[in-house]
Design a protein around this motif. Structure first.
Motif, short mmCIF file in Angstrom:
data_model
loop_
_atom_site.label_atom_id
_atom_site.label_comp_id
_atom_site.label_asym_id
_atom_site.label_seq_id
_atom_site.Cartn_x
_atom_site.Cartn_y
_atom_site.Cartn_z
N PRO A 143 -4.17 8.96 -1.02
CA PRO A 143 -3.57 7.72 -1.49
C PRO A 143 -4.13 6.50 -0.77
O PRO A 143 -4.34 6.54 0.45
CB PRO A 143 -2.08 7.89 -1.18
N LEU A 144 -4.38 5.43 -1.52
CA LEU A 144 -4.84 4.16 -0.96
C LEU A 144 -3.81 3.08 -1.28
O LEU A 144 -3.33 3.00 -2.42
CB LEU A 144 -6.19 3.74 -1.56
N VAL A 145 -3.48 2.27 -0.28
CA VAL A 145 -2.48 1.21 -0.47
C VAL A 145 -3.04 -0.10 0.06
O VAL A 145 -3.41 -0.17 1.24
CB VAL A 145 -1.17 1.55 0.28
N PRO A 146 -3.14 -1.15 -0.77
CA PRO A 146 -3.60 -2.45 -0.27
C PRO A 146 -2.54 -3.10 0.61
O PRO A 146 -1.34 -3.08 0.27
CB PRO A 146 -3.83 -3.27 -1.56
N THR A 147 -2.94 -3.65 1.74
CA THR A 147 -2.01 -4.33 2.65
C THR A 147 -2.63 -5.61 3.18
O THR A 147 -3.85 -5.76 3.22
CB THR A 147 -1.65 -3.43 3.86
N VAL A 148 -1.76 -6.52 3.58
CA VAL A 148 -2.16 -7.72 4.32
C VAL A 148 -1.25 -7.76 5.53
O VAL A 148 -0.11 -8.26 5.47
CB VAL A 148 -2.02 -9.00 3.47
N GLY A 149 -1.73 -7.20 6.64
CA GLY A 149 -0.88 -6.96 7.81
C GLY A 149 -0.23 -8.19 8.37
O GLY A 149 0.97 -8.19 8.68
N HIS A 150 -0.98 -9.30 8.49
CA HIS A 150 -0.41 -10.48 9.15
C HIS A 150 0.67 -11.16 8.32
O HIS A 150 1.45 -11.95 8.83
CB HIS A 150 -1.53 -11.48 9.50
N ARG A 151 0.72 -10.83 7.01
CA ARG A 151 1.79 -11.38 6.16
C ARG A 151 2.84 -10.31 5.80
O ARG A 151 3.80 -10.60 5.08
CB ARG A 151 1.20 -11.97 4.88
N GLY A 152 2.63 -9.09 6.23
CA GLY A 152 3.58 -8.04 5.95
C GLY A 152 3.53 -7.54 4.51
O GLY A 152 4.43 -6.82 4.07
N GLU A 153 2.47 -7.86 3.78
CA GLU A 153 2.38 -7.45 2.37
C GLU A 153 1.93 -5.98 2.27
O GLU A 153 1.01 -5.56 2.95
CB GLU A 153 1.39 -8.35 1.62
N GLY A 154 2.60 -5.25 1.40
CA GLY A 154 2.24 -3.86 1.16
C GLY A 154 2.87 -2.87 2.11
O GLY A 154 2.64 -1.65 1.98
N ILE A 155 3.69 -3.34 3.06
CA ILE A 155 4.28 -2.44 4.05
C ILE A 155 5.21 -1.42 3.39
O ILE A 155 5.17 -0.22 3.68
CB ILE A 155 5.06 -3.23 5.13
N ASP A 160 6.21 4.12 1.52
CA ASP A 160 6.52 5.01 0.40
C ASP A 160 5.47 6.12 0.30
O ASP A 160 5.80 7.31 0.13
CB ASP A 160 6.54 4.23 -0.92
N ALA A 161 4.19 5.73 0.39
CA ALA A 161 3.10 6.70 0.30
C ALA A 161 3.13 7.67 1.49
O ALA A 161 2.93 8.88 1.32
CB ALA A 161 1.75 5.98 0.25
N VAL A 162 3.38 7.14 2.68
CA VAL A 162 3.45 7.99 3.88
C VAL A 162 4.58 9.01 3.74
O VAL A 162 4.41 10.20 4.04
CB VAL A 162 3.64 7.12 5.15
#
Length: 244
Positions: A143-155, A160-162
């Motif tokens: 599974p691949l999940v797009p994230t933007v860590g510094h904005r908390g996007e996709g967490i 859910d995937a984990v």
């Protein structure tokens, strides 16, 4: 409310992939810092909760590979091998896939439950890159999940995937293939590893690859635990000489 389940997840990734930023987003103030036994490499551990599940989150040292060229890489590898986390989350810089996916292929070779976070996804899009997430996920088999860590996007989607992978015990669905000549000999060495009963839960194919690479740490481990180590390593050396 007490969480019903607890899973251990290990965050792996190249230096500067945004791994620690994601770790801080996941754990907030619920974290502490220590050192791995016997080395000065720092360890960070924290907790987060999601969907009634508690996650023990380990921030592994940044590493470009699992070939153990540095203390950080050896610590990251040994934690995955020895602690056997429920899921490894590979934090990948989405704007630099070519470099970052090398570690991903090594984690696939290790055959551990794996989720890839395509971090810094905003920077990849901002530079004009388009990533077909569904196709890339199919190609690498995880599974691949797009994230933007510094904005908390996709967490949330990442957790859910984990959780899904942890509960199902999923392993990578697509093996890394290294070409016919290498594969023939890897098959031979994998059978040899299995015959000797090596690995203690580690992928026999991964051990065969490490032996073929002449990995010092793996050779030393086998020499110290395997009664017929000399015979086994002699056969490995013969295969390597033939390939060279």
């Amino acid at each position: 409310m007490t969480p019903q389940k607890t899973f251990t997840i290990a965050l792996a990734g190249n230096p500067n992939s945004g791994k620690t930023t994601l770790f801080n987003r996941l754990t907030g103030a619920r974290q502490h810092v220590g050192n791995y036994p016997g080395v000065t490499v720092e360890t960070k551990e924290g907790l987060c909760r999601h969907n009634g599940v508690e996650f023990r989150v380990i921030d592994l040292p940044g590493a470009y590979s699992l070939t153990a060229y540095s203390p950080e890489e050896l610590v990251a590898r040994n934690f995955i091998l020895d602690a056997k986390p429920d899921v490894v989350v590979d934090i990948v810089d989405a704007s630099n896939l070519e470099r970052n996916l090398y570690l991903t292929t090594q984690l696939i070779e290790l055959n551990v439950p794996l989720v890839v976070a395509l971090n810094m996804f905003d920077e990849a899009k901002g530079s004009g890159r388009e990533i077909d997430i569904e196709l890339l996920s199919k190609l690498v088999g995880v599974p691949l999940v797009p994230t933007v860590g510094h904005r908390g996007e996709g967490i949330g989607a990442l957790l859910d995937a984990v959780q899904r992978v942890a509960e199902a015990g999923e392993r990578p669905k697509v093996p890394v293939r290294l070409g016919r000549e290498l594969e023939d000999h890897l098959h031979q060495l994998t059978e040899l590893v299995e015959k000797h009963g090596l690995g203690d839960g580690v992928s026999p194919r991964w051990l065969a690859i490490k032996l073929l690479e002449n990995d010092d740490a793996v050779r030393r481990s086998i020499e110290s635990t395997e009664a017929n180590a000399a015979d086994l390593l002699r056969e490995v050396d013969q295969v390597r000489t033939h390939l060279e």
